[in-house]
Design a protein around this motif. Structure first.
Motif, short mmCIF file in Angstrom:
data_model
loop_
_atom_site.label_atom_id
_atom_site.label_comp_id
_atom_site.label_asym_id
_atom_site.label_seq_id
_atom_site.Cartn_x
_atom_site.Cartn_y
_atom_site.Cartn_z
N MET A 37 0.84 -1.20 0.00
CA MET A 37 0.00 0.00 0.00
C MET A 37 0.88 1.25 0.00
O MET A 37 0.63 2.18 -0.76
N HIS A 38 1.89 1.26 0.84
CA HIS A 38 2.77 2.42 0.90
C HIS A 38 3.49 2.65 -0.44
O HIS A 38 3.65 3.80 -0.85
N ALA A 39 3.87 1.60 -1.11
CA ALA A 39 4.51 1.75 -2.42
C ALA A 39 3.54 2.39 -3.41
O ALA A 39 3.92 3.25 -4.20
N ARG A 40 2.26 1.99 -3.35
CA ARG A 40 1.25 2.55 -4.26
C ARG A 40 1.01 4.04 -4.00
O ARG A 40 0.77 4.80 -4.93
N ILE A 41 1.07 4.45 -2.75
CA ILE A 41 0.69 5.84 -2.43
C ILE A 41 1.90 6.77 -2.30
O ILE A 41 1.72 7.97 -2.12
N GLY A 42 3.13 6.22 -2.37
CA GLY A 42 4.32 7.06 -2.36
C GLY A 42 4.93 7.29 -0.99
O GLY A 42 5.71 8.22 -0.81
N VAL A 43 4.62 6.44 -0.01
CA VAL A 43 5.21 6.55 1.32
C VAL A 43 6.45 5.68 1.40
O VAL A 43 6.42 4.51 1.02
N PHE A 74 -3.70 8.00 -0.74
CA PHE A 74 -4.23 7.03 0.21
C PHE A 74 -5.75 7.03 0.18
O PHE A 74 -6.37 5.97 0.16
N GLN A 75 -6.36 8.20 0.15
CA GLN A 75 -7.82 8.30 0.07
C GLN A 75 -8.34 7.57 -1.16
O GLN A 75 -9.39 6.93 -1.10
#
Length: 113
Positions: A37-43, A74-75
């Motif tokens: 998830m973090h990879a997808r959102i740039g974290v 993320f949203q």
């Protein structure tokens, strides 16, 4: 460029143990999904802290992101894990992550020269 954020959410005393269990689950059995998830959102980095002052509790989050729009990303992330994560935060912390997070203003960011 790395974008740094610190933000917090109140946590009711009776939900502290539920939140600690949630944090443990995210950090162990669901860690691969959390990482994706973090990879997808740039974290690129995230740390969670539990702050207690008298009988008041607060969850503090430190995030580093490669994308200034990570909160919006993320949203908009609609994966099964993101949906579960947002639902759990809403249940435990009584906070709707789909409404977005208003980031505080950075006033000092010192680093050793």
């Amino acid at each position: 460029m790395i974008f740094k954020y610190v933000y917090g959410f109140p946590l009711e005393k009776e939900n502290v143990q539920k939140w600690l269990k949630f944090a443990e689950e995210v950090n162990t059995t669901r860690n691969k999904e959390f990482t994706k998830m973090h990879a997808r959102i740039g974290v690129t980095k995230e740390s969670w802290y539990l702050k207690q002052h008298n009988d008041d509790f607060e969850v503090l989050v430190y995030t580093e992101a490669s994308d200034d729009n990570f909160s919006e990303n993320f949203q908009n992330d609609k994966s099964d894990f993101s949906d579960w994560f947002k639902r759990e935060v809403g249940r435990i912390q009584n906070y709707n992550l789909n409404e977005g997070i208003k980031m505080p203003k950075l006033v000092l960011d010192w680093i050793e020269p």
